[in-house]
Design an enzyme around this catalytic site. Structure first.
Site, short mmCIF file in Angstrom:
data_model
loop_
_atom_site.label_atom_id
_atom_site.label_comp_id
_atom_site.label_asym_id
_atom_site.label_seq_id
_atom_site.Cartn_x
_atom_site.Cartn_y
_atom_site.Cartn_z
N CYS A 144 55.22 37.17 60.52
CA CYS A 144 55.57 37.32 62.05
C CYS A 144 57.10 37.43 62.44
O CYS A 144 57.75 37.12 61.52
CB CYS A 144 55.23 36.33 62.68
SG CYS A 144 53.33 36.17 62.98
N ARG A 179 64.15 34.52 59.38
CA ARG A 179 63.46 33.50 58.37
C ARG A 179 63.90 33.61 57.14
O ARG A 179 63.21 34.38 56.45
CB ARG A 179 61.76 34.03 58.71
CG ARG A 179 61.14 33.95 59.74
CD ARG A 179 59.89 34.00 60.07
NE ARG A 179 59.07 32.97 59.60
CZ ARG A 179 57.57 32.96 59.72
NH1 ARG A 179 57.15 34.09 59.99
NH2 ARG A 179 57.10 32.06 58.93
N ARG A 235 45.16 38.19 62.27
CA ARG A 235 45.62 37.74 60.96
C ARG A 235 45.34 36.18 60.64
O ARG A 235 45.31 35.59 59.86
CB ARG A 235 47.07 37.51 60.88
CG ARG A 235 47.74 39.03 60.49
CD ARG A 235 49.18 39.12 60.43
NE ARG A 235 49.67 37.73 59.59
CZ ARG A 235 50.54 36.99 60.01
NH1 ARG A 235 51.38 37.08 61.23
NH2 ARG A 235 51.04 36.02 59.34
N1 EPU Z 1 64.13 27.98 56.37
C1 EPU Z 1 65.43 28.27 56.17
N2 EPU Z 1 65.28 28.74 54.81
C2 EPU Z 1 64.36 28.61 54.08
C3 EPU Z 1 63.00 28.46 54.47
C4 EPU Z 1 62.90 28.15 55.80
O1 EPU Z 1 66.29 28.00 56.87
O2 EPU Z 1 64.53 29.04 52.83
C5 EPU Z 1 63.98 27.60 57.97
C6 EPU Z 1 63.10 28.81 58.72
O3 EPU Z 1 63.83 29.72 59.15
C7 EPU Z 1 62.52 27.93 60.16
C8 EPU Z 1 62.27 26.59 59.66
O4 EPU Z 1 63.11 26.30 58.21
O5 EPU Z 1 63.62 27.93 60.94
C9 EPU Z 1 60.92 25.98 59.13
O6 EPU Z 1 60.51 27.12 58.34
P1 EPU Z 1 59.38 27.06 57.27
O7 EPU Z 1 59.57 27.15 56.10
O8 EPU Z 1 58.60 25.44 57.56
O9 EPU Z 1 58.04 27.91 57.85
P2 EPU Z 1 57.02 28.75 56.90
O10 EPU Z 1 56.75 28.00 55.62
O11 EPU Z 1 57.78 30.15 56.88
C10 EPU Z 1 55.02 28.06 58.00
C11 EPU Z 1 53.54 28.49 58.43
C12 EPU Z 1 54.07 28.88 59.98
C13 EPU Z 1 54.55 27.81 60.62
C14 EPU Z 1 55.69 26.95 59.95
C15 EPU Z 1 56.16 25.72 60.46
C16 EPU Z 1 52.18 29.30 56.82
C17 EPU Z 1 51.93 30.61 56.05
N3 EPU Z 1 53.26 29.56 57.65
O12 EPU Z 1 55.80 28.95 57.71
O13 EPU Z 1 52.74 29.43 60.45
O14 EPU Z 1 54.91 28.30 61.83
O15 EPU Z 1 55.31 26.85 58.79
O16 EPU Z 1 55.22 24.98 60.88
O17 EPU Z 1 52.16 28.23 56.20
C18 EPU Z 1 51.52 30.74 62.05
O18 EPU Z 1 50.59 30.27 61.38
O19 EPU Z 1 51.43 31.50 62.95
C19 EPU Z 1 52.90 30.56 61.34
C20 EPU Z 1 54.05 31.19 61.67
#
Ligand code: EPU
Length: 431
Positions: A119, A124, A401
């Site tokens: 998304c 990200r 999705r």
């Molecule tokens: N971040 C960094 N550096 C990194 C990784 C993350 O700065 O290397 C930052 C991101 O930019 C963001 C924050 O950390 O500002 C949180 O990101 P996180 O890594 O927790 O998110 P994600 O793992 O990419 C998962 C879910 C998302 C959900 C987020 C937060 C999955 C597949 N996706 O994403 O789900 O919004 O955690 O809870 O598990 C959704 O289902 O619609 C969705 C987007």
């Protein structure tokens, strides 16, 4: 599924009835990646019928796993993994494909992946994934759009202090650490229920993990994991979405086969909106009476705070509330892209960086709109259920999705949602 499909929604009908909640997408994805680490067969049940799950199965197959999918159970035999490269085409199908980096490094000692898709929620980055795996002995080069990862001396335990409690990074470290040499400690680990579900699965396979759900996770590497049968947890965001459908339409919905304790950060806001809730161990019933009341401030945080994934859902509810509500988005820098679609439907929303102020209106009206991303798309669909007249939503591949058969489910709850395949118009944004 055609990316050009649309929903045609005739709004203004109260959403009423009962719905069994699908398995969690965000728990199933890392668990499917974790099957790479097991000897013998793994059987992962309650995998929802979603394009992200299909993408995971395609990635596993491309790596040499034998996968069979039967009635929401995915059986994976990873005995003959022969590849360590995930193609750009497969990587771009979902953001969460980045967790294959940790899983492949653990399984093959090497991984080649391109930058992930997913998304559009603002920047990200994956810097924390890379720095954490480097601390565990991975050497990572970025060239030609690919990340080339290698652990020439195997992965080893490390002390990793995360500056942000990132869900995906925590999962990647866990996948890399369960079979690494020695102990890995993750400080400021994400505490989301999906992480706890991944750890429960891995423990059932023989992994040694402590502290998941509590902020500091300790993992002692073991030689091998064995395949097992596991049923994925229910999807807390899908459950909240169906409750919101009742709240926004003055309806009455019971979600069951769910885990209300995972939904508490959101449930109190439904009460603030004047809805009645009846909660049991595995169900929540929400009864709404006319227009919702306004929310004071909804501010997103990591778990157990208010989830960012529910922000678009509750903002949709607030568009028809009696009064002005405020939202503060603290997790993603750009998670209000869907708001202009709601404005086109008559919503009054002002956005300033991370803050949205929503002045509730008595009625939204139908319009021709497009889904921007998964949860933004769900917000538009919710608004369409409440709106007067007909709304046409295109780019619904974003919604599909994460929501299994959402049109059929809503129709079984007294809504009027038609799915139409359009072979002429091109989607505005690729899914
Ligand atoms: N971040 C960094 N550096 C990194 C990784 C993350 O700065 O290397 C930052 C991101 O930019 C963001 C924050 O950390 O500002 C949180 O990101 P996180 O890594 O927790 O998110 P994600 O793992 O990419 C998962 C879910 C998302 C959900 C987020 C937060 C999955 C597949 N996706 O994403 O789900 O919004 O955690 O809870 O598990 C959704 O289902 O619609 C969705 C987007």
């Amino acid at each position: 599924m055609s990316p050009m499909s649309k929903f045609i929604v005739n709004g203004g009908r109260p959403v009423i009835g009962r719905v069994s909640i699908q398995g969690s997408k965000n728990a199933a994805l890392p668990i499917l990646a974790a099957t790479l680490l097991c000897t013998g067969k793994s059987k992962i049940c309650r995998c929802s019928e979603l394009s992200d799950i299909d993408a995971s199965v395609d990635i596993l197959r491309s790596l040499g796993c034998q996968c069979t999918v039967d009635d929401k159970c995915v059986e994976v035999d990873s005995g003959r993994v022969c590849e360590y490269t995930v193609s750009e085409c497969l990587m771009s199908r979902m953001r969460s494909s980045i967790i294959y980096m940790g899983a492949l490094l653990a399984r093959c000692g090497r991984a080649e992946v391109s930058f992930p898709g997913g998304c559009e929620l603002g920047s990200r980055p994956i810097d924390l994934h890379l720095s954490s795996l480097r601390l565990m002995g991975a050497e990572i080069d970025e060239s030609g759009g690919y990340l080339h990862c290698e652990a020439p001396h195997g992965l080893h335990g490390a002390y990793i202090d995360l500056p942000v409690a990132s869900v995906g990074t925590t999962e990647n470290i866990i996948l890399a650490a369960v079979t690494a040499e020695g102990r890995t400690v993750i400080r400021n680990a994400a505490r989301e229920p999906e992480i706890v579900d991944l750890c429960a699965y891995l423990r059932q396979c023989g992994a040694k993990i402590d502290g998941d759900g509590q902020g500091v996770i300790a993992i002692d590497g073991v030689g091998r994991l064995r395949g097992t049968e596991y049923s994925v947890m229910p999807d807390r965001i899908a459950a909240v979405t169906y409750l919101a459908a009742a709240a926004i339409t003055g309806g009455d919905v019971e979600v069951y086969d769910c885990r209300p304790e995972h939904m508490y950060p959101v449930l109190s806001y439904f009460e603030q909106a004047g809805c009645d809730l009846t909660v049991t161990d595995s169900s929540v019933r929400l009864r709404a009476y006319g227009r919702p009341r306004r929310f004071e401030v909804i501010s997103t945080h990591v778990y157990p705070g208010f989830p960012t994934d529910a922000q678009p859902i509750m903002l949709a509810v607030s568009t028809v509330a009696d009064g002005t509500s405020m939202f503060v988005e603290n997790i993603f820098s750009c998670r209000y892209k869907y708001a202009d679609r709601l404005q086109k439907m008559g919503a009054h929303i002002r956005i300033s960086e991370r803050v949205a102020v929503v002045e509730g209106v008595e009625r939204l009206h139908g319009a021709k709109v497009s889904a921007t991303d998964l949860r933004g798309g769900a917000a538009v669909l919710l608004a369409a259920l409440a709106a007067e007249g007909t709304t046409v939503i295109d780019n619904i591949c974003h919604i599909e999705r994460g929501y299994e058969h959402i049109d059929d489910i809503l129709n079984s709850l007294n809504a009027d949602v038609k799915r139409v395949n359009d072979d002429v118009e091109q989607p505005n944004e690729p899914c």
